[in-house]
Design an enzyme around this catalytic site. Structure first.
Site, short mmCIF file in Angstrom:
data_model
loop_
_atom_site.label_atom_id
_atom_site.label_comp_id
_atom_site.label_asym_id
_atom_site.label_seq_id
_atom_site.Cartn_x
_atom_site.Cartn_y
_atom_site.Cartn_z
N HIS A 51 4.43 -25.52 31.99
CA HIS A 51 5.68 -27.20 32.94
C HIS A 51 4.55 -28.12 31.67
O HIS A 51 3.52 -27.87 31.77
CB HIS A 51 6.16 -27.04 34.03
CG HIS A 51 7.42 -25.59 34.13
ND1 HIS A 51 7.91 -25.94 35.63
CD2 HIS A 51 7.43 -24.72 33.71
CE1 HIS A 51 8.69 -25.19 35.04
NE2 HIS A 51 8.12 -24.40 34.16
N GLU A 53 4.12 -31.02 33.31
CA GLU A 53 2.90 -31.86 33.83
C GLU A 53 1.57 -30.36 34.35
O GLU A 53 0.30 -30.55 34.37
CB GLU A 53 3.54 -31.85 35.91
CG GLU A 53 4.72 -32.29 35.77
CD GLU A 53 6.37 -31.74 36.33
OE1 GLU A 53 6.88 -31.78 36.64
OE2 GLU A 53 6.03 -30.67 34.85
N LEU A 210 23.78 -17.66 9.28
CA LEU A 210 23.60 -18.76 10.18
C LEU A 210 22.48 -19.08 10.54
O LEU A 210 22.15 -18.41 12.00
CB LEU A 210 24.67 -18.60 10.99
CG LEU A 210 26.55 -18.47 11.15
CD1 LEU A 210 27.31 -17.65 12.16
CD2 LEU A 210 26.61 -19.94 10.21
N GLY A 293 35.38 -21.93 12.33
CA GLY A 293 36.14 -23.21 10.89
C GLY A 293 37.34 -24.17 12.00
O GLY A 293 36.73 -24.08 12.30
#
Length: 350
Positions: A51, A53, A210, A293
Protein backbone atom coordinates in the site's frame (compact mmCIF):
# COMPACT_ATOMS: atom_id res chain seq x y z
CA UNK A 1 -3.66 27.11 0.97
CA UNK A 2 -2.36 25.55 4.20
CA UNK A 3 0.68 23.31 4.38
CA UNK A 4 -1.68 20.37 5.00
CA UNK A 5 -3.49 21.20 1.75
CA UNK A 6 -0.21 21.37 -0.14
CA UNK A 7 0.95 17.95 0.98
CA UNK A 8 -2.43 16.24 0.45
CA UNK A 9 -2.51 17.77 -3.04
CA UNK A 10 0.88 16.16 -3.67
CA UNK A 11 -0.54 12.86 -2.38
CA UNK A 12 -3.34 13.12 -4.93
CA UNK A 13 -0.84 13.78 -7.72
CA UNK A 14 1.31 10.73 -7.04
CA UNK A 15 -1.68 8.50 -6.28
CA UNK A 16 -2.66 8.69 -9.96
CA UNK A 17 0.41 6.57 -10.76
CA UNK A 18 -1.64 3.60 -9.57
CA UNK A 19 -4.61 4.28 -11.86
CA UNK A 20 -5.69 1.08 -13.58
CA UNK A 21 -3.37 -1.26 -11.65
CA UNK A 22 -4.49 -1.22 -7.99
CA UNK A 23 -8.11 -2.29 -8.46
CA UNK A 24 -10.07 -3.41 -6.61
CA UNK A 25 -7.92 -1.62 -4.04
CA UNK A 26 -8.04 2.20 -3.95
CA UNK A 27 -5.16 4.15 -5.51
CA UNK A 28 -3.78 5.93 -2.46
CA UNK A 29 -0.98 8.48 -2.31
CA UNK A 30 1.25 9.05 0.73
CA UNK A 31 3.87 11.67 1.58
CA UNK A 32 6.12 11.84 4.63
CA UNK A 33 7.22 15.29 5.80
CA UNK A 34 9.99 16.26 8.26
CA UNK A 35 10.52 19.92 9.15
CA UNK A 36 8.41 21.10 6.20
CA UNK A 37 10.43 18.99 3.76
CA UNK A 38 9.17 15.92 1.90
CA UNK A 39 11.51 13.07 2.76
CA UNK A 40 9.65 10.30 0.92
CA UNK A 41 6.63 9.51 -1.23
CA UNK A 42 4.68 6.39 -2.11
CA UNK A 43 1.61 5.24 -4.00
CA UNK A 44 -0.31 1.98 -4.00
CA UNK A 45 1.44 -0.82 -5.87
CA UNK A 46 -0.35 -3.10 -8.31
CA UNK A 47 -2.98 -5.28 -6.63
CA UNK A 48 -1.39 -7.65 -4.15
CA UNK A 49 1.60 -5.37 -3.57
CA UNK A 50 2.40 -2.77 -0.93
CA UNK A 51 0.00 0.00 0.00
CA UNK A 52 1.03 3.64 -0.39
CA UNK A 53 1.95 4.10 3.30
CA UNK A 54 4.28 1.10 3.21
CA UNK A 55 6.02 2.31 0.07
CA UNK A 56 6.46 5.79 1.54
CA UNK A 57 7.82 4.48 4.85
CA UNK A 58 10.20 2.09 3.10
CA UNK A 59 11.52 4.96 0.95
CA UNK A 60 12.74 7.02 3.92
CA UNK A 61 16.54 7.04 3.83
CA UNK A 62 16.95 7.83 7.53
CA UNK A 63 14.28 5.83 9.45
CA UNK A 64 15.12 7.68 12.68
CA UNK A 65 13.35 10.75 11.25
CA UNK A 66 10.03 8.93 11.24
CA UNK A 67 9.58 9.52 14.97
CA UNK A 68 9.54 13.30 14.28
CA UNK A 69 7.58 13.31 11.02
CA UNK A 70 4.08 13.61 9.64
CA UNK A 71 2.59 11.16 7.16
CA UNK A 72 -0.05 12.46 4.76
CA UNK A 73 -2.44 10.05 3.01
CA UNK A 74 -5.42 10.51 0.72
CA UNK A 75 -7.43 7.77 2.45
CA UNK A 76 -7.64 6.43 6.00
CA UNK A 77 -4.90 3.83 6.63
CA UNK A 78 -6.33 0.31 6.69
CA UNK A 79 -6.81 -1.56 9.94
CA UNK A 80 -7.39 -5.10 8.68
CA UNK A 81 -5.40 -7.92 7.14
CA UNK A 82 -5.96 -8.35 3.40
CA UNK A 83 -3.25 -9.11 0.88
CA UNK A 84 -0.96 -7.12 3.20
CA UNK A 85 -0.88 -6.31 6.95
CA UNK A 86 -2.68 -3.20 8.31
CA UNK A 87 -1.00 0.10 7.42
CA UNK A 88 -2.17 1.66 10.67
CA UNK A 89 -0.14 -0.93 12.59
CA UNK A 90 2.98 -0.08 10.57
CA UNK A 91 2.57 3.65 11.26
CA UNK A 92 2.26 2.88 14.97
CA UNK A 93 5.22 0.49 14.94
CA UNK A 94 7.42 3.13 13.27
CA UNK A 95 6.26 5.69 15.87
CA UNK A 96 5.16 8.32 13.36
CA UNK A 97 3.52 10.89 15.66
CA UNK A 98 1.35 12.83 13.20
CA UNK A 99 -1.08 11.50 10.59
CA UNK A 100 -3.04 13.72 8.18
CA UNK A 101 -5.85 12.03 6.25
CA UNK A 102 -7.81 13.27 3.25
CA UNK A 103 -10.97 11.24 3.81
CA UNK A 104 -12.33 8.33 5.83
CA UNK A 105 -12.43 4.88 4.25
CA UNK A 106 -16.05 3.71 4.20
CA UNK A 107 -15.11 0.08 3.61
CA UNK A 108 -16.89 -1.68 6.52
CA UNK A 109 -13.62 -3.43 7.36
CA UNK A 110 -12.03 -0.03 8.02
CA UNK A 111 -14.66 2.78 8.39
CA UNK A 112 -12.90 4.74 11.12
CA UNK A 113 -11.20 1.78 12.77
CA UNK A 114 -7.79 2.76 11.39
CA UNK A 115 -8.20 6.29 12.77
CA UNK A 116 -9.33 4.94 16.14
CA UNK A 117 -6.34 2.61 16.30
CA UNK A 118 -3.91 5.43 15.51
CA UNK A 119 -5.44 7.71 18.15
CA UNK A 120 -5.41 4.95 20.74
CA UNK A 121 -1.69 4.53 20.13
CA UNK A 122 -1.10 8.24 20.79
CA UNK A 123 -0.88 9.53 17.23
CA UNK A 124 -2.17 13.02 16.51
CA UNK A 125 -4.65 12.49 13.67
CA UNK A 126 -6.12 15.17 11.40
CA UNK A 127 -8.98 14.11 9.12
CA UNK A 128 -10.77 15.84 6.24
CA UNK A 129 -8.01 17.80 4.48
CA UNK A 130 -9.11 18.44 0.88
CA UNK A 131 -11.85 15.94 1.63
CA UNK A 132 -13.96 16.66 -1.47
CA UNK A 133 -10.96 16.27 -3.77
CA UNK A 134 -9.95 13.02 -2.07
CA UNK A 135 -13.47 11.60 -2.32
CA UNK A 136 -13.58 12.48 -6.02
CA UNK A 137 -10.20 10.79 -6.51
CA UNK A 138 -11.42 7.64 -4.76
CA UNK A 139 -14.84 7.67 -6.50
CA UNK A 140 -14.50 4.17 -7.97
CA UNK A 141 -13.60 2.65 -4.61
CA UNK A 142 -16.39 4.50 -2.81
CA UNK A 143 -19.01 3.53 -5.39
CA UNK A 144 -18.57 -0.14 -4.57
CA UNK A 145 -18.99 0.39 -0.83
CA UNK A 146 -21.61 3.18 -0.85
CA UNK A 147 -23.79 2.12 -3.79
CA UNK A 148 -22.99 -1.60 -4.10
CA UNK A 149 -22.28 -1.09 -7.79
CA UNK A 150 -19.38 -0.02 -10.01
CA UNK A 151 -18.63 3.59 -10.88
CA UNK A 152 -20.39 3.94 -14.24
CA UNK A 153 -19.07 6.05 -17.11
CA UNK A 154 -21.23 6.48 -20.20
CA UNK A 155 -19.31 7.25 -23.38
CA UNK A 156 -20.42 7.91 -26.93
CA UNK A 157 -19.65 10.04 -29.98
CA UNK A 158 -22.33 11.84 -31.94
CA UNK A 159 -22.49 13.95 -35.07
CA UNK A 160 -23.38 17.62 -35.25
CA UNK A 161 -26.96 16.60 -36.02
CA UNK A 162 -27.22 14.16 -33.11
CA UNK A 163 -26.60 10.67 -34.56
CA UNK A 164 -24.23 8.02 -33.19
CA UNK A 165 -24.37 5.72 -36.23
CA UNK A 166 -25.46 5.96 -39.87
CA UNK A 167 -28.67 4.37 -41.08
CA UNK A 168 -26.71 1.75 -43.03
CA UNK A 169 -23.10 0.71 -43.60
CA UNK A 170 -21.20 -1.32 -46.14
CA UNK A 171 -18.80 -3.13 -43.81
CA UNK A 172 -18.83 -4.67 -40.34
CA UNK A 173 -16.60 -2.07 -38.73
CA UNK A 174 -16.97 1.26 -36.90
CA UNK A 175 -17.92 4.42 -38.76
CA UNK A 176 -15.70 7.01 -37.11
CA UNK A 177 -17.26 10.27 -35.98
CA UNK A 178 -14.24 11.60 -34.07
CA UNK A 179 -10.59 12.23 -34.95
CA UNK A 180 -7.64 10.02 -34.02
CA UNK A 181 -6.75 12.06 -30.95
CA UNK A 182 -10.21 11.63 -29.46
CA UNK A 183 -10.00 7.91 -30.20
CA UNK A 184 -6.62 7.71 -28.49
CA UNK A 185 -8.13 9.37 -25.42
CA UNK A 186 -10.81 6.66 -25.35
CA UNK A 187 -8.08 4.01 -25.27
CA UNK A 188 -6.46 5.83 -22.35
CA UNK A 189 -9.82 5.70 -20.56
CA UNK A 190 -10.11 1.97 -21.23
CA UNK A 191 -6.76 1.42 -19.53
CA UNK A 192 -8.00 3.33 -16.48
CA UNK A 193 -11.23 1.39 -15.88
CA UNK A 194 -11.77 -2.21 -14.87
CA UNK A 195 -14.44 -3.15 -17.40
CA UNK A 196 -16.05 -2.05 -20.66
CA UNK A 197 -19.64 -2.88 -21.65
CA UNK A 198 -21.51 -2.95 -24.97
CA UNK A 199 -24.72 -4.40 -26.35
CA UNK A 200 -25.35 -7.02 -29.00
CA UNK A 201 -25.98 -4.50 -31.76
CA UNK A 202 -22.60 -2.83 -31.27
CA UNK A 203 -20.80 -6.16 -31.61
CA UNK A 204 -22.88 -7.15 -34.64
CA UNK A 205 -22.33 -3.89 -36.53
CA UNK A 206 -18.85 -2.78 -35.45
CA UNK A 207 -17.15 -6.09 -34.48
CA UNK A 208 -15.01 -4.22 -31.91
CA UNK A 209 -12.13 -5.67 -29.91
CA UNK A 210 -12.68 -3.26 -26.95
CA UNK A 211 -9.00 -3.43 -26.04
CA UNK A 212 -6.27 -0.88 -25.34
CA UNK A 213 -4.26 -0.41 -28.53
CA UNK A 214 -3.44 3.30 -28.83
CA UNK A 215 -2.29 3.63 -25.22
CA UNK A 216 -0.15 1.70 -22.75
CA UNK A 217 -2.12 -0.23 -20.15
CA UNK A 218 -4.07 -3.36 -19.31
CA UNK A 219 -7.14 -4.35 -21.30
CA UNK A 220 -10.42 -3.98 -19.41
CA UNK A 221 -12.74 -6.92 -18.80
CA UNK A 222 -15.17 -7.00 -21.72
CA UNK A 223 -18.87 -7.24 -20.87
CA UNK A 224 -21.31 -7.92 -23.69
CA UNK A 225 -25.10 -8.00 -23.39
CA UNK A 226 -26.31 -10.85 -25.57
CA UNK A 227 -29.83 -11.76 -24.50
CA UNK A 228 -30.09 -14.98 -26.55
CA UNK A 229 -26.37 -15.82 -26.66
CA UNK A 230 -26.54 -15.51 -30.44
CA UNK A 231 -23.28 -13.71 -31.20
CA UNK A 232 -20.87 -15.64 -33.38
CA UNK A 233 -17.86 -17.06 -31.57
CA UNK A 234 -15.64 -15.59 -34.29
CA UNK A 235 -16.43 -12.04 -33.16
CA UNK A 236 -13.39 -10.04 -32.06
CA UNK A 237 -14.83 -9.62 -28.60
CA UNK A 238 -14.32 -13.34 -28.01
CA UNK A 239 -10.61 -13.37 -28.86
CA UNK A 240 -8.00 -14.10 -26.19
CA UNK A 241 -6.77 -10.52 -25.81
CA UNK A 242 -8.92 -9.96 -22.71
CA UNK A 243 -11.45 -11.64 -20.47
CA UNK A 244 -15.04 -11.52 -21.74
CA UNK A 245 -18.24 -11.93 -19.76
CA UNK A 246 -21.52 -12.48 -21.62
CA UNK A 247 -24.77 -11.48 -19.92
CA UNK A 248 -27.78 -13.21 -21.44
CA UNK A 249 -31.15 -14.68 -20.54
CA UNK A 250 -30.53 -18.44 -20.64
CA UNK A 251 -27.71 -20.88 -19.95
CA UNK A 252 -25.84 -21.52 -23.16
CA UNK A 253 -22.16 -21.95 -23.97
CA UNK A 254 -20.37 -20.48 -26.97
CA UNK A 255 -18.02 -22.97 -28.57
CA UNK A 256 -14.28 -22.38 -28.86
CA UNK A 257 -14.24 -19.24 -26.67
CA UNK A 258 -12.84 -18.45 -23.24
CA UNK A 259 -15.58 -16.15 -22.00
CA UNK A 260 -17.96 -16.95 -19.17
CA UNK A 261 -21.73 -16.59 -19.23
CA UNK A 262 -24.25 -15.34 -16.70
CA UNK A 263 -28.03 -14.93 -16.94
CA UNK A 264 -30.39 -12.19 -15.81
CA UNK A 265 -34.17 -11.84 -16.03
CA UNK A 266 -34.79 -9.78 -19.17
CA UNK A 267 -38.56 -9.78 -18.58
CA UNK A 268 -38.01 -7.15 -15.85
CA UNK A 269 -37.32 -4.47 -18.43
CA UNK A 270 -37.14 -1.61 -15.94
CA UNK A 271 -34.47 -3.40 -13.89
CA UNK A 272 -32.05 -4.54 -16.61
CA UNK A 273 -29.35 -2.03 -15.69
CA UNK A 274 -29.85 -2.75 -11.98
CA UNK A 275 -29.39 -6.47 -12.58
CA UNK A 276 -26.27 -5.85 -14.66
CA UNK A 277 -24.84 -3.72 -11.85
CA UNK A 278 -25.52 -6.56 -9.40
CA UNK A 279 -23.61 -8.99 -11.63
CA UNK A 280 -20.60 -6.64 -11.81
CA UNK A 281 -20.72 -5.95 -8.07
CA UNK A 282 -20.66 -9.68 -7.34
CA UNK A 283 -17.49 -9.88 -9.41
CA UNK A 284 -15.90 -7.00 -7.49
CA UNK A 285 -15.72 -4.80 -10.59
CA UNK A 286 -15.40 -1.24 -9.32
CA UNK A 287 -15.68 0.72 -12.58
CA UNK A 288 -17.12 0.25 -16.06
CA UNK A 289 -17.25 2.28 -19.27
CA UNK A 290 -20.44 1.74 -21.24
CA UNK A 291 -19.63 2.37 -24.90
CA UNK A 292 -22.89 1.49 -26.60
CA UNK A 293 -25.06 1.14 -28.35
CA UNK A 294 -27.81 3.68 -28.03
CA UNK A 295 -30.32 1.31 -26.42
CA UNK A 296 -27.80 0.06 -23.86
CA UNK A 297 -26.74 3.58 -22.94
CA UNK A 298 -30.36 4.75 -22.70
CA UNK A 299 -31.21 1.83 -20.40
CA UNK A 300 -28.66 3.01 -17.83
CA UNK A 301 -29.75 6.63 -18.24
CA UNK A 302 -33.42 5.78 -17.77
CA UNK A 303 -32.68 3.77 -14.61
CA UNK A 304 -30.50 6.64 -13.33
CA UNK A 305 -27.53 4.30 -12.96
CA UNK A 306 -24.61 6.40 -14.13
CA UNK A 307 -22.02 8.69 -12.56
CA UNK A 308 -20.41 10.40 -15.51
CA UNK A 309 -21.12 10.83 -19.24
CA UNK A 310 -18.33 11.61 -21.70
CA UNK A 311 -19.80 12.75 -25.00
CA UNK A 312 -17.78 13.57 -28.10
CA UNK A 313 -19.34 15.73 -30.79
CA UNK A 314 -17.66 15.38 -34.17
CA UNK A 315 -17.78 17.77 -37.12
CA UNK A 316 -19.71 15.52 -39.51
CA UNK A 317 -23.44 15.05 -40.14
CA UNK A 318 -25.32 11.84 -41.02
CA UNK A 319 -28.73 13.43 -41.72
CA UNK A 320 -30.34 10.13 -40.70
CA UNK A 321 -29.39 7.10 -38.67
CA UNK A 322 -29.33 6.01 -35.02
CA UNK A 323 -30.12 8.92 -32.71
CA UNK A 324 -27.84 9.66 -29.77
CA UNK A 325 -29.10 8.85 -26.26
CA UNK A 326 -31.22 11.46 -24.47
CA UNK A 327 -29.37 12.66 -21.40
CA UNK A 328 -30.67 15.11 -18.81
CA UNK A 329 -27.39 15.81 -17.06
CA UNK A 330 -25.38 18.71 -15.73
CA UNK A 331 -22.59 19.88 -18.05
CA UNK A 332 -19.46 20.16 -15.90
CA UNK A 333 -16.77 20.68 -18.56
CA UNK A 334 -16.30 21.21 -22.27
CA UNK A 335 -13.09 21.15 -24.28
CA UNK A 336 -12.02 21.07 -27.95
CA UNK A 337 -9.94 18.23 -29.35
CA UNK A 338 -9.02 19.70 -32.73
CA UNK A 339 -12.35 19.72 -34.58
CA UNK A 340 -14.10 17.55 -31.97
CA UNK A 341 -15.73 18.75 -28.76
CA UNK A 342 -15.69 16.67 -25.57
CA UNK A 343 -18.46 17.34 -23.06
CA UNK A 344 -18.53 15.85 -19.57
CA UNK A 345 -21.84 15.51 -17.74
CA UNK A 346 -22.77 14.49 -14.21
CA UNK A 347 -26.26 13.55 -12.95
CA UNK A 348 -28.19 16.60 -11.80
CA UNK A 349 -29.21 14.93 -8.54
CA UNK A 350 -25.58 14.62 -7.37
Amino acid sequence: MTSHDTYIKRCLQIAKNGLGSTRPNPMVGAVIVYKDQIISEGFTSAYGGNHAEVNAINAVKDPSLLEKSTIYVTLEPCSHFGKTPPCSDLIIARKIPNVVIGCVDDNPEVAGKGIARLKAAGCHVTVGVLEAECKEHHKRFFSIHQKQRPYIILKWAETQDGFIAPKSRNEQKPVWITNKYSRQLVHKWRAEEQAILVGTQTVTEDNPSLTVRDWSGANPIRIVLDKDFKLASEANIFNTDAETLVIGSANHEHEDTLQSNVSIDWSLKQDIAKQICAVLYQRNINSVIIEGGAQTLQTFIDENLWDEARVFIGPSQFNKGVKAPKLNGLLVSEQPILDDTLKIFKPKSK
